[in-house]
Design a protein around this motif. Structure first.
Motif, PDB file in Angstrom:
ATOM      1  N   THR A  40       0.793  -1.228   0.000  1.00 37.97           N
ATOM      2  CA  THR A  40       0.000   0.000   0.000  1.00 37.97           C
ATOM      3  C   THR A  40       0.826   1.280   0.000  1.00 37.97           C
ATOM      4  N   GLY A  41       2.136   1.173   0.087  1.00 38.01           N
ATOM      5  CA  GLY A  41       2.968   2.371   0.101  1.00 38.01           C
ATOM      6  C   GLY A  41       4.301   2.090   0.753  1.00 38.01           C
ATOM      7  N   GLY A  42       4.975   3.167   1.131  1.00 39.38           N
ATOM      8  CA  GLY A  42       6.254   3.025   1.808  1.00 39.38           C
ATOM      9  C   GLY A  42       7.270   4.029   1.309  1.00 39.38           C
ATOM     10  N   THR A  43       8.499   3.839   1.769  1.00 36.53           N
ATOM     11  CA  THR A  43       9.574   4.757   1.425  1.00 36.53           C
ATOM     12  C   THR A  43      10.833   3.990   1.052  1.00 36.53           C
ATOM     13  N   VAL A  44      11.690   4.676   0.315  1.00 33.02           N
ATOM     14  CA  VAL A  44      13.011   4.160  -0.042  1.00 33.02           C
ATOM     15  C   VAL A  44      14.010   5.251   0.319  1.00 33.02           C
ATOM     16  N   ASP A  45      15.087   4.854   0.992  1.00 33.68           N
ATOM     17  CA  ASP A  45      16.091   5.823   1.389  1.00 33.68           C
ATOM     18  C   ASP A  45      17.466   5.178   1.280  1.00 33.68           C
ATOM     19  N   GLY A  46      18.319   5.761   0.463  1.00 36.27           N
ATOM     20  CA  GLY A  46      19.653   5.206   0.308  1.00 36.27           C
ATOM     21  C   GLY A  46      20.581   6.165  -0.395  1.00 36.27           C
TER      22      GLY A  46
END
Length: 156
Positions: A40-46
């Motif tokens: 349903t969604g979320g985040t990516v961080d890198g």
């Protein structure tokens, strides 16, 4: 003369925080117990990119035995610069009988008690991220009651 190629090296790619909804259980099939978990969604961080996971995917699971689940997650990441990445993430998750039962019931299980490894494939129309399609990516995961946390590395 025989030359050994250099050993692969790992470079950290990103952390994916994938939000999931209540599983849709298909039930026992001839292949095993099948369930679909909406993403349903979320985040990516890198260090290579940041973005958000769109409400446009699901994890198609096959509980192959009392202790092993085979995962086939498919979803879309929209990067902070507006590009879209299509992710197909194959994974295996195994744990003791008790921990597997807890995971299937949506209960938390400490990550160190679960073997959860993956190898996502990323494709995109964006030239700047094309290199992701040309490298092997591997990762480790943690299943939480309402999310999956994936740490991914590029094999160099």
């Amino acid at each position: 003369m025989f030359h050994t190629p250099p050993a692969p090296e790992l470079e950290y790619l990103a952390r994916f925080h994938v939000e999931v909804a209540t599983p849709v259980e298909v039930g026992n099939t001839p292949d095993g117990f099948r369930r679909i978990i909406p993403i349903t969604g979320g985040t990516v961080d890198g260090p290579h990119f940041r973005g958000r996971i769109l409400d446009a995917g699901a994890d198609f699971q096959l509980v192959a035995s009392d202790t092993v689940a085979l995962l086939d997650a498919r979803y879309v990441v929209e990067t902070s610069d507006g590009e879209r990445l299509y992710i197909v993430n194959d994974a295996i998750r195994s744990a003791s009988l008790e921990d597997t039962a807890a995971l299937l019931a949506g209960q938390p299980v400490p990550a160190e008690r679960v073997y959860f490894k993956c190898h996502p494939k990323i494709s995109t129309a964006a030239a700047r991220y094309q290199w992701l399609s040309e490298h092997l990516i591997i990762g480790s995961g943690e299943r939480r009651p309402d999310a999956v946390i994936l740490d991914l590395w590029v094999v160099r």
